[in-house]
Design a protein around this motif. Sequence first.
Motif, PDB file in Angstrom:
ATOM      1  N   GLY A 194      -9.104  -0.055  -3.651  1.00 15.95           N
ATOM      2  CA  GLY A 194     -10.385  -0.397  -3.045  1.00 15.95           C
ATOM      3  C   GLY A 194     -10.435  -0.271  -1.547  1.00 15.95           C
ATOM      4  N   ALA A 195      -9.343   0.160  -0.883  1.00 13.56           N
ATOM      5  CA  ALA A 195      -9.383   0.225   0.580  1.00 13.56           C
ATOM      6  C   ALA A 195      -8.503   1.372   1.070  1.00 13.56           C
ATOM      7  CB  ALA A 195      -8.892  -1.092   1.179  1.00 13.56           C
ATOM      8  N   GLY A 196      -8.705   1.779   2.309  1.00 14.87           N
ATOM      9  CA  GLY A 196      -7.877   2.832   2.898  1.00 14.87           C
ATOM     10  C   GLY A 196      -8.032   2.830   4.392  1.00 14.87           C
ATOM     11  N   ASP A 197      -6.957   3.124   5.089  1.00  8.46           N
ATOM     12  CA  ASP A 197      -6.983   3.157   6.550  1.00  8.46           C
ATOM     13  C   ASP A 197      -6.235   4.384   7.024  1.00  8.46           C
ATOM     14  OD1 ASP A 197      -8.332   0.704   7.245  1.00  8.46           O
ATOM     15  OD2 ASP A 197      -6.594  -0.304   6.354  1.00  8.46           O
ATOM     16  N   THR A 198      -6.503   4.765   8.275  1.00  7.30           N
ATOM     17  CA  THR A 198      -5.730   5.854   8.887  1.00  7.30           C
ATOM     18  C   THR A 198      -5.280   5.400  10.273  1.00  7.30           C
ATOM     19  OG1 THR A 198      -7.685   6.856   9.861  1.00  7.30           O
ATOM     20  CG2 THR A 198      -7.009   7.691   7.707  1.00  7.30           C
ATOM     21  N   SER A 199      -4.293   6.117  10.780  1.00 11.17           N
ATOM     22  CA  SER A 199      -3.859   5.903  12.170  1.00 11.17           C
ATOM     23  C   SER A 199      -4.582   6.905  13.048  1.00 11.17           C
ATOM     24  CB  SER A 199      -2.351   6.136  12.279  1.00 11.17           C
ATOM     25  OG  SER A 199      -2.079   7.524  12.148  1.00 11.17           O
ATOM     26  N   GLY A 200      -4.334   6.832  14.338  1.00  7.30           N
ATOM     27  CA  GLY A 200      -4.778   7.895  15.230  1.00  7.30           C
ATOM     28  C   GLY A 200      -3.918   9.126  15.006  1.00  7.30           C
ATOM     29  N   VAL A 201      -4.344  10.242  15.609  1.00  2.00           N
ATOM     30  CA  VAL A 201      -3.585  11.486  15.486  1.00  2.00           C
ATOM     31  C   VAL A 201      -2.515  11.512  16.572  1.00  2.00           C
ATOM     32  CG1 VAL A 201      -3.700  14.005  15.616  1.00  2.00           C
ATOM     33  CG2 VAL A 201      -5.526  12.715  14.470  1.00  2.00           C
ATOM     34  N   THR A 242       5.977  10.079   2.041  1.00  5.23           N
ATOM     35  CA  THR A 242       5.275   8.882   1.565  1.00  5.23           C
ATOM     36  C   THR A 242       6.251   7.713   1.533  1.00  5.23           C
ATOM     37  OG1 THR A 242       5.795   9.328  -0.746  1.00  5.23           O
ATOM     38  CG2 THR A 242       3.712  10.191   0.066  1.00  5.23           C
ATOM     39  N   ALA A 243       5.716   6.506   1.601  1.00  2.70           N
ATOM     40  CA  ALA A 243       6.533   5.284   1.484  1.00  2.70           C
ATOM     41  C   ALA A 243       5.597   4.153   1.086  1.00  2.70           C
ATOM     42  CB  ALA A 243       7.229   4.971   2.808  1.00  2.70           C
ATOM     43  N   THR A 244       6.193   3.040   0.717  1.00  3.08           N
ATOM     44  CA  THR A 244       5.395   1.865   0.351  1.00  3.08           C
ATOM     45  C   THR A 244       5.527   0.817   1.443  1.00  3.08           C
ATOM     46  OG1 THR A 244       5.851   2.308  -1.975  1.00  3.08           O
ATOM     47  CG2 THR A 244       5.028   0.118  -1.440  1.00  3.08           C
ATOM     48  N   ALA A 245       4.397   0.236   1.847  1.00  7.64           N
ATOM     49  CA  ALA A 245       4.414  -0.768   2.918  1.00  7.64           C
ATOM     50  C   ALA A 245       5.081  -2.053   2.418  1.00  7.64           C
ATOM     51  CB  ALA A 245       2.991  -1.053   3.383  1.00  7.64           C
ATOM     52  N   ASN A 246       5.871  -2.688   3.296  1.00  9.68           N
ATOM     53  CA  ASN A 246       6.541  -3.942   2.907  1.00  9.68           C
ATOM     54  C   ASN A 246       5.575  -5.131   3.090  1.00  9.68           C
ATOM     55  OD1 ASN A 246       6.455  -4.571   5.605  1.00  9.68           O
ATOM     56  ND2 ASN A 246       8.636  -4.144   5.984  1.00  9.68           N
ATOM     57  N   ALA A 247       6.141  -6.307   2.936  1.00 13.38           N
ATOM     58  CA  ALA A 247       5.290  -7.506   2.985  1.00 13.38           C
ATOM     59  C   ALA A 247       4.639  -7.692   4.347  1.00 13.38           C
ATOM     60  CB  ALA A 247       6.126  -8.732   2.639  1.00 13.38           C
ATOM     61  N   ALA A 263       0.843  -1.204   0.000  1.00 17.51           N
ATOM     62  CA  ALA A 263       0.000   0.000   0.000  1.00 17.51           C
ATOM     63  C   ALA A 263       0.878   1.253   0.000  1.00 17.51           C
ATOM     64  CB  ALA A 263      -0.912   0.014   1.233  1.00 17.51           C
ATOM     65  N   ASN A 264       0.362   2.331  -0.594  1.00 20.75           N
ATOM     66  CA  ASN A 264       1.020   3.636  -0.453  1.00 20.75           C
ATOM     67  C   ASN A 264       0.682   4.199   0.928  1.00 20.75           C
ATOM     68  OD1 ASN A 264       2.162   3.729  -3.018  1.00 20.75           O
ATOM     69  ND2 ASN A 264       0.200   4.402  -3.907  1.00 20.75           N
ATOM     70  N   VAL A 265       1.712   4.561   1.678  1.00 21.24           N
ATOM     71  CA  VAL A 265       1.493   5.108   3.026  1.00 21.24           C
ATOM     72  C   VAL A 265       1.890   6.584   3.008  1.00 21.24           C
ATOM     73  CG1 VAL A 265       2.209   4.979   5.431  1.00 21.24           C
ATOM     74  CG2 VAL A 265       1.850   2.874   4.114  1.00 21.24           C
ATOM     75  N   PHE A 266       1.011   7.416   3.511  1.00 23.22           N
ATOM     76  CA  PHE A 266       1.248   8.865   3.543  1.00 23.22           C
ATOM     77  C   PHE A 266       1.362   9.320   4.993  1.00 23.22           C
ATOM     78  CE2 PHE A 266      -1.006   7.857  -0.283  1.00 23.22           C
ATOM     79  CZ  PHE A 266      -0.476   8.688  -1.258  1.00 23.22           C
ATOM     80  N   ALA A 306       5.882  24.908  19.102  1.00 25.05           N
ATOM     81  CA  ALA A 306       4.568  24.784  18.460  1.00 25.05           C
ATOM     82  C   ALA A 306       4.196  23.293  18.391  1.00 25.05           C
ATOM     83  CB  ALA A 306       4.621  25.381  17.060  1.00 25.05           C
ATOM     84  N   ILE A 307       2.934  22.986  18.639  1.00 19.80           N
ATOM     85  CA  ILE A 307       2.506  21.593  18.598  1.00 19.80           C
ATOM     86  C   ILE A 307       2.142  21.231  17.156  1.00 19.80           C
ATOM     87  CG2 ILE A 307       0.837  19.888  19.455  1.00 19.80           C
ATOM     88  CD1 ILE A 307       2.546  20.943  21.676  1.00 19.80           C
ATOM     89  N   SER A 308       2.711  20.147  16.678  1.00 23.63           N
ATOM     90  CA  SER A 308       2.346  19.633  15.355  1.00 23.63           C
ATOM     91  C   SER A 308       1.574  18.322  15.518  1.00 23.63           C
ATOM     92  CB  SER A 308       3.592  19.374  14.508  1.00 23.63           C
ATOM     93  OG  SER A 308       3.959  20.537  13.819  1.00 23.63           O
ATOM     94  N   TYR A 309       0.599  18.145  14.669  1.00 25.38           N
ATOM     95  CA  TYR A 309      -0.235  16.926  14.705  1.00 25.38           C
ATOM     96  C   TYR A 309       0.040  16.107  13.448  1.00 25.38           C
ATOM     97  CZ  TYR A 309      -2.604  19.481  18.374  1.00 25.38           C
ATOM     98  OH  TYR A 309      -2.860  20.172  19.525  1.00 25.38           O
ATOM     99  N   PHE A 310       0.079  14.795  13.624  1.00 26.94           N
ATOM    100  CA  PHE A 310       0.400  13.894  12.508  1.00 26.94           C
ATOM    101  C   PHE A 310      -0.636  12.791  12.419  1.00 26.94           C
ATOM    102  CE2 PHE A 310       4.351  15.715  13.938  1.00 26.94           C
ATOM    103  CZ  PHE A 310       4.982  16.054  12.759  1.00 26.94           C
ATOM    104  N   GLN A 311      -0.815  12.313  11.214  1.00 24.68           N
ATOM    105  CA  GLN A 311      -1.666  11.151  11.003  1.00 24.68           C
ATOM    106  C   GLN A 311      -1.108  10.395   9.791  1.00 24.68           C
ATOM    107  OE1 GLN A 311      -5.802  12.198  10.625  1.00 24.68           O
ATOM    108  NE2 GLN A 311      -6.495  10.204  11.364  1.00 24.68           N
ATOM    109  N   ALA A 312      -1.165   9.096   9.883  1.00 21.25           N
ATOM    110  CA  ALA A 312      -0.746   8.277   8.738  1.00 21.25           C
ATOM    111  C   ALA A 312      -1.992   7.787   8.017  1.00 21.25           C
ATOM    112  CB  ALA A 312       0.096   7.095   9.203  1.00 21.25           C
ATOM    113  N   ALA A 313      -1.894   7.679   6.703  1.00 18.29           N
ATOM    114  CA  ALA A 313      -3.000   7.137   5.908  1.00 18.29           C
ATOM    115  C   ALA A 313      -2.421   6.157   4.901  1.00 18.29           C
ATOM    116  CB  ALA A 313      -3.746   8.261   5.182  1.00 18.29           C
ATOM    117  N   GLY A 314      -3.078   5.012   4.726  1.00 14.52           N
ATOM    118  CA  GLY A 314      -2.617   4.018   3.763  1.00 14.52           C
ATOM    119  C   GLY A 314      -3.681   3.809   2.706  1.00 14.52           C
ATOM    120  N   THR A 315      -3.265   3.732   1.471  1.00 10.21           N
ATOM    121  CA  THR A 315      -4.238   3.486   0.410  1.00 10.21           C
ATOM    122  C   THR A 315      -3.787   2.292  -0.403  1.00 10.21           C
ATOM    123  OG1 THR A 315      -3.129   4.893  -1.198  1.00 10.21           O
ATOM    124  CG2 THR A 315      -4.768   5.945   0.198  1.00 10.21           C
ATOM    125  N   SER A 316      -4.718   1.409  -0.666  1.00  8.69           N
ATOM    126  CA  SER A 316      -4.477   0.319  -1.605  1.00  8.69           C
ATOM    127  C   SER A 316      -5.769   0.175  -2.394  1.00  8.69           C
ATOM    128  CB  SER A 316      -4.122  -0.965  -0.848  1.00  8.69           C
ATOM    129  OG  SER A 316      -5.002  -1.149   0.229  1.00  8.69           O
TER     130      SER A 316
END
Length: 512
Positions: free
Chosen positions: A154-161, A119-124, A85-88, A142-152
């Motif tokens: 037909g599907a997609g997921d996110t992490s918590g913030v 961005t990166a690609t998820a391994n096996a 999956a592409n991970v952002f 300054a506080i920065s907020y991050f979230q990861a998102a994966g796309t493959s």
Amino acid sequence: MLLEANRQRLLRAMGLVPAVLAGGLAGCEVEADPVDAADFADQLATAETGVSQAPPPGVLTLNFQGPLLAGVWLNAQVTGADPGANVFLLASGTTGAGPCPAALNGVCVDLVAPKIVGTATANANGQAIVPFIMPHRVPEGAISYFQAAGTSPGAGDTSGVASAPVDYPPRDCGDLPWLRPSTVYTDYNFFACAAIPASGICPSYTQIGGQGANTLFTLNSGLPVNGGGGGWSVYLWCDETSVEDACCYGMEIGQWAIGRPFRVHGQARTAEGACTAGWAEGLPVDLRGLSRRERRRLTAAWTRSAQGEHASVAAFARFVLQLLQLGAPAELVADATAAMQDEIRHARVAFGIASAFAGELVGAGSLDTADALAATDLTAIVLDTVREGCVAETIAAAQAEVARDACVDPVIRDALSAIVADEQRHAELAWRFVRWALQVHPELAPAVAAAFSEGLEQPLVAVDPMAEVLRAHGQLCEAEMQAVAQRVHAEVVMPCARALLADQPVGVGLAA
Ligand SMILES: [Fe+2]
Ligand SMILES: [Fe+2]
């Protein structure tokens, strides 16, 4: 600050009938930022662990190693993605119901206006290491907020913030302008540079003493550090390592010192700073809500105040000798001796406050007293007292009063209250001495009138970005110091000088 009360106190000290004069100085209008305890607790929680992560709503997990340093490559580790999956990695300064960036293939995130920072690609195994750089210009703390998102397909997921305060590498002076004559009037912090020494190694800013810092200032700006009735103090707070053809440092220019300066041959002297015990009184200063950079600035400001107080001990020690030399009455000698004790107290308190902000001991090293008694003739002593006592200390007492009224930290406020009362007495002592000297030596009147007429240094007009933080912690920014100085000079010093010289023919020379 009550200008009329200050005038009347000085006139009474000289045995002169207080004149009725119009007065009143509008205080400083800027409100100090209250300390936000909740914000601080949040920063503390994240600062200790590097990055905190809320329970993830999606299936991805997001982890960082170490602090969120600006300007360097960092790695975010994402697990739980579909293999291939592409991970952002997305970042934002604010959380909230965020958009669904087109690149995420319909996946939505919980960040407002998110930026894709890597961005990166998820391994096996469904893992991805996402390299990214926290932009150098994001302010420290300054506080920065991050979230990861994966796309493959037909599907997609996110992490918590996840969130973390932006930290800066310790040897980075930040985004400062180069010190030039023109920038002195528009900024407070600069890069100041000098040629690399023959050894090829730049000394660290902590190895460059006060005199070296003054030289750097003059070298870069073409302006003197001290002169006339006051002076700018110069402080180095950082080595700049990104410049390879010169030795450059983060430099701050700041306020006049509180109290009587210790001048020799026209230059104010202070002791070198030293990381030693014995000068810092332990004080429970409230550090909540302050970023590291703010604490550095407050450390610099309070160290400068402490060095000025410490130098005042020497100034009064010399004054005691001069009073004895001139055959002054015992009460003046006694009050000058008491003033030395006051200044030792002030220095200990100010070094204590500086140490609290620094998180380490700040104290005084050696003070150069060579030639301190060079000016021993009567005229020089009286004129020095006019400049350093009647003018500088009267102004400094009023500046300390304004700083106390603006201060929100109760510990610093109490300390300033005691200093204000003492400094007002010290100013009175100077006026009493000059009054006595004129009674014994009326021939000095023209020189005294001329010294009072010298005026003040050109004011700086810069807008200090840390003015509110300084005010909340017992320090005024340069522009406020100058504003108080101009008002006190015009409405307290000069009317009192006219009253002092009223029975002298030259008194009419001090235009109202
Ligand atoms: Fe003083
Ligand atoms: Fe003092």
